[in-house]
Design a protein around this motif. Structure first.
Motif, short mmCIF file in Angstrom:
data_model
loop_
_atom_site.label_atom_id
_atom_site.label_comp_id
_atom_site.label_asym_id
_atom_site.label_seq_id
_atom_site.Cartn_x
_atom_site.Cartn_y
_atom_site.Cartn_z
N VAL A 1 39.14 50.99 67.62
CA VAL A 1 38.09 50.48 67.36
C VAL A 1 38.18 50.54 65.70
N ALA A 2 37.43 49.70 65.32
CA ALA A 2 37.57 49.80 63.66
C ALA A 2 36.55 50.87 63.33
N LEU A 3 37.27 51.73 62.41
CA LEU A 3 36.38 52.85 61.89
C LEU A 3 36.15 52.80 60.51
N ASN A 4 34.82 53.18 60.09
CA ASN A 4 34.46 53.37 58.71
C ASN A 4 35.20 54.60 58.01
N LEU A 5 34.90 54.65 56.73
CA LEU A 5 35.55 55.78 55.99
C LEU A 5 35.30 57.19 56.51
N GLY A 6 33.86 57.11 56.83
CA GLY A 6 33.27 58.52 57.08
C GLY A 6 33.82 58.84 58.55
N GLU A 7 34.07 58.13 59.29
CA GLU A 7 34.41 58.38 60.72
C GLU A 7 36.12 58.96 60.79
N VAL A 8 36.81 58.21 59.66
CA VAL A 8 38.20 58.55 59.45
C VAL A 8 38.18 59.98 58.84
N VAL B 1 47.07 68.02 49.63
CA VAL B 1 47.56 69.27 49.91
C VAL B 1 47.36 69.80 51.34
N LEU B 2 46.01 70.04 51.74
CA LEU B 2 45.44 70.29 52.79
C LEU B 2 45.99 69.39 53.95
N ASN B 3 45.87 68.08 53.50
CA ASN B 3 46.61 67.19 54.59
C ASN B 3 48.10 67.19 54.98
N LEU B 4 48.88 67.78 54.29
CA LEU B 4 50.20 68.11 54.54
C LEU B 4 50.19 69.20 55.85
N PHE B 5 49.36 70.06 55.42
CA PHE B 5 49.27 71.05 56.83
C PHE B 5 48.91 70.56 58.04
N CYS B 6 47.75 69.62 57.79
CA CYS B 6 47.25 68.91 59.23
C CYS B 6 48.31 68.07 59.75
N PRO C 1 44.92 59.38 57.36
CA PRO C 1 46.17 58.65 57.48
C PRO C 1 46.56 58.14 56.02
N PHE C 2 47.84 57.98 55.70
CA PHE C 2 48.18 57.44 54.35
C PHE C 2 47.55 56.21 53.89
N SER C 3 46.93 55.42 54.84
CA SER C 3 46.32 54.29 54.33
C SER C 3 44.95 54.51 53.82
N THR C 4 44.27 55.72 54.56
CA THR C 4 42.94 56.31 54.03
C THR C 4 43.23 56.70 52.72
N ALA D 1 42.42 56.75 47.00
CA ALA D 1 42.77 56.62 45.32
C ALA D 1 42.46 55.31 44.74
N CYS D 2 42.30 54.41 45.51
CA CYS D 2 42.00 52.98 44.78
C CYS D 2 40.38 53.02 44.49
N LEU D 3 39.74 53.71 45.26
CA LEU D 3 38.27 53.83 44.87
C LEU D 3 38.15 54.79 43.62
N TRP D 4 38.85 55.64 43.56
CA TRP D 4 38.91 56.72 42.44
C TRP D 4 39.50 55.88 41.14
#
Length: 713
Positions: free
Chosen positions: A85-92, A497-502, A512-515, A520-523
């Motif tokens: 199901v398509a998720l918004n940014l907050g759900e991811v 960095v924390l994502n690497l542990f997860c 996910p890498f896409s997120t 990064a694009c938003l920033w």
């Protein structure tokens, strides 16, 4: 109690009740009620498994001991099972991984038992299932945007409430062997509560879902009919399904005959043995006329009635602390400051010059003294004839109080980031009180928060540039890049960095890498240009803030300070403890919702908004008192001190989180502990930046006001 006091309490009570009612009555604008006709398919979505004892979550279909999706389509439904199901940014960001399941649920159709699948698992899969049961993991399924709930009844049986999710299994002792065994829930009774849809849809036979309950049960493999269902799913004396694969002792001896390692039990050996887990489910529909669709989330707020008194206690506590500090500020302002300004400030130095002129004329006419230049104010103050009142305390700093601070190029970006966070927090609290952000909008809080943070980049750049220009800075581009990259860059780096542990734990908590690429694009593509635009406007289109007094060319030497002023860190932490006392009681509910009981929802944003307003007032009062004490000690280094005093309560929030981890939580594992402390430190840093900015701006306005009343040239 006087009538006016009762009126104030009544008005405040009505405001809080209004906020609380709005949080339940309103849903996301543009989303209408979904109604179903008889026999119409209602998709059941599977999400994730999570636990109060771990920060790691797992997508439901990633678990090796549950039924995998078959890819079949339901009647009248376009997507097949297993479709994401398509998720918004907050759900991811919150670890959701929602997919369509194979459960066949049609409005009004009861199913006594339906076979789902037979899942074959290995010893390794069995050990994972046992570890998750030991970790008290719960499963989240979703039906018509309602999470599957475990139903409870209060002790006096007067009220029913829900806890989101249901357990995977349980532990118990085997009556035959006396050993602890793990039992898996492999049959689920799904209870869907409905009522007639409001309006024209209800007149045409439409029904809406107002409740979704899951009652899991563990049923052994034996005694099943041709369809794969147990002979009697409603029996209470059914043998449960134990997660156990018996070992082959002969195979164990032969396999490890030439090895120095001998497994202690059959569970440890890799003999290729498997276990088959049959999954079944039942569906029952019940009409619920006393629950409106707009109030169907009320049962998930299980502590609403019990905690109201505690929330009011938090407000009273905050009012008392804020009132005491306010009284001190009134004394400082009304008696000390105004007395100094009116009694000795306005025209004080001009009066001294006139007296000196009269004295010079008198002495020159008598022939006692001849001077070629005008006498100084210091000479007259040291004279015994017509003594003038000595200039002491904060008035001596009029030529240094607005001297730019050291490392002002760092303070300006911090203040800009603080303004950005204040804008985001105020926006989130306002939208939550209005009911726009609520549990029915899954992930909405994080999505809107990220959007507000990015949009507020313009405010961040503008205020940072003006503060930087006021400090006398010239390289506005450097300040812009620091504002846009300092805090967001540290935030993104920590998350990565924390994502690497997860990722290493195969957890859905990992983004996910896409997120990560989208963040990064938003920033870099949205916030960075907004910060640059705001900085340009603040530096070139706006003037620096003008100060009421001129700064001397030579800095004044700060005299020796009292013991409590020498250690500025100690002073800031002591002042921060006062602000923490305002937030402490409400913080208990926030931590409980975030860590101790993840199945519940924090919902009292009306109370939280009032506490936040009182917290801001308390911080402003604390900063005023601390700044006045510092100025009276003839110490003009107040810029950084005001920022530290305002944000010092964040340190105590982190100390509280450490205490909460050690005494209230039962989080196991290095990665879970790392995630807890890292995100706690990050949340406290966000809090300190916002409150530190409030303290900085309060001190700046306070000093401009008091020195604006003293006219010195």
């Amino acid at each position: 109690m006087s009538p006016d006091v009762r009126l104030r309490v009544s008005w405040l009570s009505r405001v809080v009740i209004l906020f609380s009612s709005l949080s339940h009555a309103f849903y996301i604008p543009g989303v209408s009620i979904r109604s179903y006709r008889d026999d119409e398919h209602i998709p059941l979505l599977v999400n994730k498994a999570y636990s109060d004892t771990s920060q790691l979550q797992y997508a439901y279909f990633d678990l090796p001991f549950v039924c995998p999706p078959t890819g079949n389509k339901h009647a009248g439904f376009s997507h097949a099972s297993g479709h994401s199901v398509a998720l918004n940014l907050g759900e991811v960001l919150r670890g959701d991984r929602i997919k369509i399941s194979d459960f066949e649920i049609n409005m009004g159709q009861d199913i006594d038992c339906q076979y789902l699948c037979d899942r074959v698992i290995t010893r390794e899969d069995l050990k994972w299932a046992q570890q998750m049961i030991q970790g008290e993991y719960v499963i989240e399924w979703i039906l018509d945007n309602l999470p599957g709930a475990t139903s409870f009844v209060t002790v006096d049986r007067t009220r029913k409430y829900y806890a989101s999710g249901f357990k995977m299994g349980y532990r118990d002792f085997d009556p035959a062997t006396g050993k602890e065994m793990y039992y898996l829930y492999n049959h689920h009774n799904l209870v869907v509560r409905w009522r007639q849809a409001p309006g024209r849809a209800g007149d045409n036979g439409g029904k809406v879902v107002v409740g979704f309950e899951v009652y899991p049960k563990s049923i052994n493999v034996g005694q099943r009919n041709a369809t794969g269902c147990p002979s009697d799913v409603s029996g209470d004396d059914l043998e449960p399904l134990a997660l156990y694969i018996p070992g082959n002792i002969t195979d164990l001896t032969e396999r490890y005959a030439e090895s120095s390692y001998i497994p202690e039990s059959a569970v440890d050996m890799d003999d290729g043995a498997t276990m088959t887990i049959p999954y079944t489910y039942s569906v029952y529909f019940f009409e619920q006329k006393d629950v409106e669709w707009s109030n169907r989330w009320d049962l998930y707020f299980n502590d609403q009635a019990e905690s109201t008194f505690t929330h009011w206690l938090a407000i009273v506590n905050s009012l008392i602390i804020s009132g005491i500090l306010g009284a001190i500020c009134i004394v400082i302002w009304g008696r000390t400051m105004q007395g100094d300004v009116k009694g000795r400030g306005d025209g004080m130095l001009e009066e001294a010059r006139l007296k000196l002129g009269k004295r010079e004329k008198k002495k020159s006419g008598s022939g006692f003294l001849e001077k070629t230049s005008e006498p100084s104010l210091e000479d007259d103050l040291s004279s015994d004839e017509e003594p003038l009142e000595e200039i002491t305390g904060w008035k001596l700093l009029h030529g240094d109080v607005f001297r730019p601070p050291p490392y002002g190029g760092l303070l300006a970006p911090l203040v800009g980031s603080g303004i950005q966070l204040v804008f985001m927090i105020v926006g989130l609290l306002g939208l939550s009180c209005a009911g726009i952000l609520n549990p029915s909008w899954r992930g909405g809080f994080w999505s809107v928060g990220a959007g507000l943070f990015v949009v507020a980049g313009g405010f961040s750049g503008y205020f940072s540039a003006r503060v930087y220009k006021t400090f006398g800075g010239q390289n506005w581009r450097k300040n812009t890049m620091m504002t846009a990259l300092l805090f967001p860059g540290l935030l993104f780096t920590l998350v990565f960095v924390l994502n690497l542990f997860c990722w290493a734990q195969a957890s859905s908590t990992a983004l996910p890498f896409s997120t990560l690429l989208a963040l990064a694009c938003l920033w870099l593509l949205i916030q960075l240009p907004l910060v640059h635009l705001g900085s340009y406007w603040g530096f070139y289109r706006s003037s620096a803030w003008e100060h009421p007094t001129k700064t001397n060319a030579i800095p004044r030497q700060v005299p020796s300070q009292a013991w409590y002023m020498k250690q500025q860190v100690t002073l800031a932490l002591g002042a921060g403890l006062v602000a923490f006392a305002v937030l402490f009681i409400e913080l208990i509910f926030v931590f409980k919702s975030l860590y101790l009981d993840k199945s519940s929802y924090y919902y009292v944003f009306g109370f939280l908004s009032i506490i936040s307003a009182l917290l801001s007032i308390t911080i402003a009062e604390t900063v005023i008192i601390a700044t006045y004490i510092q100025l009276c000690a003839e110490n003009y280094h107040w810029w950084w001190q005001s920022f530290f005093v305002g944000g010092a309560s964040g340190f105590w929030v982190f100390v509280y989180s450490v205490w909460y981890y050690a005494t209230r939580l039962h989080i196991d594992g290095f990665v879970s502990g790392l995630l807890f402390f890292s995100y706690s430190a990050l949340a406290c840093a966000v809090y300190s930046l916002a409150t530190g900015t409030v303290g900085f701006l309060t001190a700046y306005m306070f000093i401009r006001r008091i020195y604006g009343g003293v006219k010195v040239d």
